[in-house]
Design a protein around this motif. Sequence first.
Motif, PDB file in Angstrom:
ATOM      1  N   TYR A 295     -57.686  69.459  -7.285  1.00  0.00           N
ATOM      2  CA  TYR A 295     -57.872  70.866  -7.658  1.00  0.00           C
ATOM      3  C   TYR A 295     -57.412  71.782  -6.525  1.00  0.00           C
ATOM      4  O   TYR A 295     -56.779  72.813  -6.750  1.00  0.00           O
ATOM      5  N   GLY A 296     -57.737  71.410  -5.293  1.00  0.00           N
ATOM      6  CA  GLY A 296     -57.350  72.235  -4.161  1.00  0.00           C
ATOM      7  C   GLY A 296     -55.852  72.315  -3.959  1.00  0.00           C
ATOM      8  O   GLY A 296     -55.334  73.339  -3.490  1.00  0.00           O
ATOM      9  N   THR A 297     -55.124  71.253  -4.324  1.00  0.00           N
ATOM     10  CA  THR A 297     -53.673  71.271  -4.121  1.00  0.00           C
ATOM     11  C   THR A 297     -52.963  72.275  -5.029  1.00  0.00           C
ATOM     12  O   THR A 297     -51.774  72.550  -4.829  1.00  0.00           O
ATOM     13  N   GLY A 441     -57.693  69.631  -0.010  1.00  0.00           N
ATOM     14  CA  GLY A 441     -56.575  69.806  -0.940  1.00  0.00           C
ATOM     15  C   GLY A 441     -55.828  71.103  -0.712  1.00  0.00           C
ATOM     16  O   GLY A 441     -54.590  71.147  -0.784  1.00  0.00           O
ATOM     17  N   VAL A 442     -56.566  72.183  -0.424  1.00  0.00           N
ATOM     18  CA  VAL A 442     -55.921  73.469  -0.144  1.00  0.00           C
ATOM     19  C   VAL A 442     -55.041  73.371   1.091  1.00  0.00           C
ATOM     20  O   VAL A 442     -53.889  73.838   1.107  1.00  0.00           O
ATOM     21  N   LYS A 448     -47.768  71.301   2.829  1.00  0.00           N
ATOM     22  CA  LYS A 448     -46.615  70.876   2.046  1.00  0.00           C
ATOM     23  C   LYS A 448     -45.709  72.048   1.701  1.00  0.00           C
ATOM     24  O   LYS A 448     -44.477  71.937   1.721  1.00  0.00           O
ATOM     25  N   GLY A 449     -46.307  73.201   1.398  1.00  0.00           N
ATOM     26  CA  GLY A 449     -45.528  74.380   1.058  1.00  0.00           C
ATOM     27  C   GLY A 449     -45.098  75.199   2.253  1.00  0.00           C
ATOM     28  O   GLY A 449     -44.403  76.198   2.114  1.00  0.00           O
ATOM     29  N   ARG A 450     -45.557  74.791   3.453  1.00  0.00           N
ATOM     30  CA  ARG A 450     -45.221  75.492   4.700  1.00  0.00           C
ATOM     31  C   ARG A 450     -45.547  76.990   4.600  1.00  0.00           C
ATOM     32  O   ARG A 450     -44.741  77.850   4.947  1.00  0.00           O
TER      33      ARG A 450
END
Length: 461
Positions: A295-297, A441-442, A448-450
């Motif tokens: 969920y956090g991702t 996850g956040v 990952k998204g930098r």
Amino acid sequence: MNLPLGFLVELDRHTRVVDGGRALLGGFPTRLLRLTPRARRLLVGRTLPVRDAAGALLADRLLDTGMAHPVVDSLPAPPDPRYTVVVPVRDRPRQLDRLLRSVGTDTPVIVVDDASRHPAAVAAVVARHGARLVALNANVGPAGARNAGLRLVTTPYVVFADSDIVLDPDTVPTLLRHFADPRVAMAVPRITGLSSATTTWIERYENARSSLDLGAHPASVRPGTPVSWASSACVLAKADALAEGFDEGMRVGEDVDLCWRLIAAGRRVRYEPAVRASHEHRVRVKDWLLRKAVYGTGAQPLARRHPEYIAPAVFAPWSAVFAAALLVQRRWSMPAAGAVLGVVTVRIAHKLHGTRHPYRLAARLTVNGALGTLAQTSALLTRHWWPLTAVGCTASRRLRRVTAVAALADIALEYRRDQATLDPLRYGVARRLDDLAYGAGVWLSALKGRSTAALRPRVIR
């Protein structure tokens, strides 16, 4: 698109009638709505029946601001209430069989098999219930699977239901009544835990505080409000309002994205807790923690698509100063925080000029704002920013103290509110694990998204 005659709304439980009915105070964000003599006569107690264009205009305004909600039992069903159920599934034949039994055989059902590892088992369940099977050759995720089913829907309405859901008989008929409001594009029920013979402590925690359960009170789903999104685990929508449907580039958070796109387009999404859909919660600690982290991702993809909505906390300038004054824990902290609240109370009272007891009302609003600020600050320390908090606690005694207070106060307050059938110790452990997993996850999505967009609070004026 005006509300029809006979439409009935009721003031939200937090909306206050002030000055003998000359004004309403409430909504999100809180505002004062002064009523003309004609508008006052439209209210019947705490309800507003739409009898003419003026009533429709006022009811629409109250719905837009969150100051009132439709009285769903009084609304008519749509002229053409036909709907199709679309079920995305990957394996899970047992759960799928249970869901299709709850749907019955009188409703068209499209089951989209999202490249199951054992497709024959899914196909057998679909055939047994007389549903339509769409088998995908490649796994595209829930968004893509729902869209594949949506493209085949020919009824005015569509129900998306995950395979681990069980529908109550009155859920869809009740949700359909919300479409008497022509601006409503989607309506969702309350998601509660599915009863089972034996329950683990994690399941009891989820039954009290599931991420999918949006509470006991009706709401307009809007960013920045207590109900800022709605899960697609079970949702009823106007088929022609969904356009291209879910964003297939999102494996998680696609339901939040769809809600926010509909709202940005001027449509309404209603949350109706009077009816429910039961969900089979994860009961093993490892599976549960993984789902919370997943969920956090979704935070960073949502931040890229909706940067104005995704902030982990939203502060007014005064509330940011108030929180900062308390966090530094100096001798002057309490006097400074008190001074901030005093100034804010005076400023709000000036805005309430002309009402009876403006300072009393202003003090109440200021206290509510201060409590909201403390809750958001606590969530930042223990949920969204916990990796930074952990590092900071190794070097700062003050930070350790404030973090401990925030964590324990959060558990105490939420345990009482949730009325969990779980002892306080295990509830507290589950609460902290919930926050740690989601926060992880956040951070994973941010790395990952930098980008830190999903981690940055927003200060608004």
